[in-house]
Design an enzyme around this catalytic site. Structure first.
Site, PDB file in Angstrom:
ATOM      1  N   THR A   1       0.866  -1.188   0.000  1.00 47.61           N
ATOM      2  CA  THR A   1       0.000   0.000   0.000  1.00 47.61           C
ATOM      3  C   THR A   1       0.898   1.233   0.000  1.00 47.61           C
ATOM      4  O   THR A   1       1.652   1.454   0.949  1.00 47.61           O
ATOM      5  CB  THR A   1      -0.895  -0.024   1.259  1.00 47.61           C
ATOM      6  OG1 THR A   1      -1.653  -1.242   1.236  1.00 47.61           O
ATOM      7  CG2 THR A   1      -1.841   1.158   1.284  1.00 47.61           C
TER       8      THR A   1
ATOM      9  N   PHE B   1      -6.460  -6.219  -1.305  1.00 42.99           N
ATOM     10  CA  PHE B   1      -7.611  -5.951  -0.426  1.00 42.99           C
ATOM     11  C   PHE B   1      -7.908  -7.118   0.516  1.00 42.99           C
ATOM     12  O   PHE B   1      -8.972  -7.165   1.112  1.00 42.99           O
ATOM     13  CB  PHE B   1      -8.856  -5.646  -1.273  1.00 42.99           C
ATOM     14  CG  PHE B   1      -8.695  -4.409  -2.123  1.00 42.99           C
ATOM     15  CD1 PHE B   1      -8.884  -3.147  -1.577  1.00 42.99           C
ATOM     16  CD2 PHE B   1      -8.316  -4.501  -3.452  1.00 42.99           C
ATOM     17  CE1 PHE B   1      -8.713  -2.000  -2.342  1.00 42.99           C
ATOM     18  CE2 PHE B   1      -8.145  -3.361  -4.229  1.00 42.99           C
ATOM     19  CZ  PHE B   1      -8.350  -2.107  -3.674  1.00 42.99           C
TER      20      PHE B   1
ATOM     21  N   LYS C   1      -8.309  -9.669   3.579  1.00 44.50           N
ATOM     22  CA  LYS C   1      -8.549  -9.471   5.002  1.00 44.50           C
ATOM     23  C   LYS C   1      -7.737 -10.515   5.755  1.00 44.50           C
ATOM     24  O   LYS C   1      -7.850 -11.714   5.442  1.00 44.50           O
ATOM     25  CB  LYS C   1     -10.027  -9.685   5.363  1.00 44.50           C
ATOM     26  CG  LYS C   1     -10.975  -8.742   4.670  1.00 44.50           C
ATOM     27  CD  LYS C   1     -12.412  -8.964   5.149  1.00 44.50           C
ATOM     28  CE  LYS C   1     -13.056 -10.249   4.640  1.00 44.50           C
ATOM     29  NZ  LYS C   1     -13.236 -10.363   3.186  1.00 44.50           N
ATOM     30  N   GLU C   2      -6.942 -10.091   6.721  1.00 40.18           N
ATOM     31  CA  GLU C   2      -6.253 -11.083   7.542  1.00 40.18           C
ATOM     32  C   GLU C   2      -7.310 -11.972   8.191  1.00 40.18           C
ATOM     33  O   GLU C   2      -8.369 -11.506   8.585  1.00 40.18           O
ATOM     34  CB  GLU C   2      -5.402 -10.398   8.612  1.00 40.18           C
ATOM     35  CG  GLU C   2      -4.136  -9.817   8.011  1.00 40.18           C
ATOM     36  CD  GLU C   2      -3.230  -9.162   9.032  1.00 40.18           C
ATOM     37  OE1 GLU C   2      -3.364  -9.434  10.230  1.00 40.18           O
ATOM     38  OE2 GLU C   2      -2.376  -8.364   8.603  1.00 40.18           O
TER      39      GLU C   2
ATOM     40  N   CYS D   1      -3.171  -2.259   9.025  1.00 40.01           N
ATOM     41  CA  CYS D   1      -3.537  -1.427   7.875  1.00 40.01           C
ATOM     42  C   CYS D   1      -4.313  -0.165   8.229  1.00 40.01           C
ATOM     43  O   CYS D   1      -3.851   0.937   7.925  1.00 40.01           O
ATOM     44  CB  CYS D   1      -4.336  -2.260   6.879  1.00 40.01           C
ATOM     45  SG  CYS D   1      -3.331  -3.548   6.131  1.00 40.01           S
TER      46      CYS D   1
ATOM     47  N   LYS E   1      -8.273  -8.725  15.684  1.00 40.47           N
ATOM     48  CA  LYS E   1      -9.561  -9.282  15.248  1.00 40.47           C
ATOM     49  C   LYS E   1      -9.442 -10.801  15.259  1.00 40.47           C
ATOM     50  O   LYS E   1      -8.330 -11.328  15.401  1.00 40.47           O
ATOM     51  CB  LYS E   1      -9.947  -8.746  13.864  1.00 40.47           C
ATOM     52  CG  LYS E   1      -9.051  -9.208  12.736  1.00 40.47           C
ATOM     53  CD  LYS E   1      -9.634  -8.728  11.422  1.00 40.47           C
ATOM     54  CE  LYS E   1      -8.873  -9.296  10.258  1.00 40.47           C
ATOM     55  NZ  LYS E   1      -9.441  -8.928   8.985  1.00 40.47           N
TER      56      LYS E   1
ATOM     57  N   ARG F   1      -0.586  -6.135  15.715  1.00 37.17           N
ATOM     58  CA  ARG F   1      -0.167  -4.770  15.385  1.00 37.17           C
ATOM     59  C   ARG F   1      -1.317  -3.787  15.674  1.00 37.17           C
ATOM     60  O   ARG F   1      -2.421  -3.955  15.191  1.00 37.17           O
ATOM     61  CB  ARG F   1       0.276  -4.688  13.916  1.00 37.17           C
ATOM     62  CG  ARG F   1       1.603  -5.436  13.696  1.00 37.17           C
ATOM     63  CD  ARG F   1       2.068  -5.395  12.260  1.00 37.17           C
ATOM     64  NE  ARG F   1       1.430  -6.398  11.433  1.00 37.17           N
ATOM     65  CZ  ARG F   1       1.747  -6.624  10.145  1.00 37.17           C
ATOM     66  NH1 ARG F   1       2.700  -5.910   9.570  1.00 37.17           N
ATOM     67  NH2 ARG F   1       1.119  -7.554   9.460  1.00 37.17           N
TER      68      ARG F   1
END
Ligand SMILES: NC(=O)c1ccc[n+]([C@@H]2O[C@H](COP(=O)([O-])OP(=O)(O)OC[C@H]3O[C@@H](n4cnc5c(N)ncnc54)[C@H](O)[C@@H]3O)[C@@H](O)[C@H]2O)c1
Length: 440
Positions: free
Chosen positions: A121, A150, A152-153, A261, A322, A329
């Site tokens: 990014t 794009f 998602k972890e 992010c 999450k 992080r």
């Protein structure tokens, strides 16, 4: 196709693994020798569902290799992805040190025409900087494109294999043709490949992440209003999200967003906008709100237990920013736990997969338990930070028995308020009214 992926972190590994899975020969290069040697043995040091078997299978069939020799990876490939980190610099802008270092290595190693793609990014205009670094060092033709990621972890492999869309900022018809071919296996079920100019692709990534972060901060401020008025954010969320123009995603209130992010991308986009004379005030507000929101669980605990938490045991369920990832992080749990420690608390934590990562941050300053219930023994409060599945429907009787004071501060609104009160808990969640029975 022969492909080099420079940077073997979350993005590089998923990209390399998925491109190898679709039949390409992929060499992943990284400067971290220890990481590369573990990867060559099939050891993936991050937790990401489906990633380890993908790496193992493609290592075994020879389509995927790992190396520390970045130059060799570049020379042996037609297409080179740059997937190194772009952390926040001190002033909030994206630190492009690693990206430009890779660009210089590419320039020095070029021996034929190549397509170079920024997957990292990066702020608008970075492709031009990458091009300059390369062209200063070679006479070979280079195409510099932007293909933001794009994923998602926690669902990264699935997201890459079945993307909503693929954004390609291209600088030539040749690059467009090659990249469309490369992505064709992943869009067979109808997802679009969106071809655009390079600056638009660079901006798209930041705009998407900042939009999602904005939705979260917006709902957190609406949650505050709900609390002031006796309204319920759950009802408001359903009412708002059912509007097909809005949709349900990213409308949950909580203890703030984190991860690798959103925080850095919101800051970097605000910085770029400010520098280029666009108004960044909406993004500054989103960030300020989020920083305050990360304090909410600690503040609510202190309201109930007082400033001095010495001798008090506080349990924390969920450390990762999450579910389905071990990524710590910028996790909001860090803010809560550091605050608890400053106030003298003894913190006992559980997370299904992030405890190894958490140990790197808190070391032995907190205690860790392998079973979530074990963290509750003698606790005067439980703070829930991450909506992992096993926390969603726990054994409430067992929890009550184990806890010294049945106080639950739920940063993810996992439970029904009335049920919690029936079970005997003092239950604090976000944006919901105090529990007063309805008139008959
Ligand atoms: N993690 C995510 O969910 C996600 C999603 C979309 C986009 N991105 C973006 O993708 C980029 C990479 O993110 P990440 O989470 O994979 O980072 P990461 O920190 O997990 O991995 C980066 C890797 O690059 C390596 N590296 C650094 N400099 C190098 C060099 N000069 N040569 C070779 N290797 C080098 C590091 O050793 C590290 O292994 C960032 O710009 C990030 O914003 C991340």
């Amino acid at each position: 196709m022969n492909i080099a992926v420079v940077g073997s972190g979350y993005v590089g590994l998923v990209l390399g693994g998925c491109l190898a899975e679709s039949g390409n020969d992929v060499v992943c290069a990284d400067v971290d020798a220890d990481k590369v040697s573990r990867l060559n043995n099939g050891e993936v040091s991050i937790y990401e569902p489906g990633l380890e078997p993908l790496i193992e299978n493609n290592l075994a069939n020879g389509r995927l290799t790992f190396t520390t020799d970045v130059s060799h990876a570049i020379r042996s490939s037609d297409v080179i992805f740059i997937a190194v980190e772009t952390p926040s610099g001190e002033d909030g802008s994206a630190d492009l040190r690693h990206v430009l270092e890779v660009a210089r290595t590419i320039g020095e190693s070029m021996d034929a025409e190549k397509i170079v793609i920024t997957k990292s990014t990066v702020p608008v205009g970075t492709a031009n900087l990458v091009r300059e670094e390369i062209e200063d060092r070679t006479k070979e033709r280079v195409h510099v494109c932007s293909n933001p990621e794009f994923l998602k972890e926690g669902a990264a492999v699935e997201d890459f294999m079945r993307p909503d869309r693929v954004v390609l900022g291209v600088d030539s018809e040749y690059a467009e043709r090659v990249l469309c071919e490369l992505y064709s296996p992943f869009v067979r079920s109808g997802a679009s490949i969106l071809i655009m100019d390079v600056p638009s692709a660079e901006i798209t990534k930041y705009a998407a992440n900042s939009m999602l972060a904005t939705r979260i901060s917006f709902m957190n401020s609406i949650a505050q209003l709900c609390e002031k008025t006796g309204a319920n954010i759950d009802a408001v969320r359903r009412g708002v999200g059912s509007d097909s123009r809005i949709g349900m995603s990213f409308l949950f209130p909580g203890a703030g967003y984190g991860g690798s992010c959103f925080p850095k991308d919101v800051k970097a986009l605000a910085k770029t906008m400010g520098e280029l004379g666009a108004d960044p005030s909406i993004l500054n507000a989103v960030e300020d709100l989020n920083n305050r929101q990360k304090q909410i669980l600690l503040n609510r605990l202190i309201e109930r237990l007082g400033e001095n938490l010495t001798g008090k045991t506080i349990a924390v369920w969920g450390l990762a920013f999450k579910p389905n990832t071990d990524d710590m992080r910028e996790a909001p749990s860090i803010v809560t736990i550091e605050g608890l420690l400053q106030h003298g608390a003894r913190v006992v934590a559980h997370d299904p997969v992030a405890m190894l990562e958490a140990r790197k941050i808190f070391e032995e300053r907190i205690e860790y338990r392998d079973l979530n219930y074990d963290a509750l023994e003698g606790a005067e409060a439980l703070i829930i930070h991450t909506e992992w599945h096993p926390y969603r429907h726990p054994n409430f009787e067992r929890m009550i028995e184990l806890m010294k004071r049945p106080l639950v501060l739920d940063g993810r609104n996992l439970y029904q308020q009335d049920q919690m009160v029936e079970h005997g808990f003092e239950y604090v969640s976000i944006g919901r009214p105090p529990l007063i029975p309805l008139a008959k």
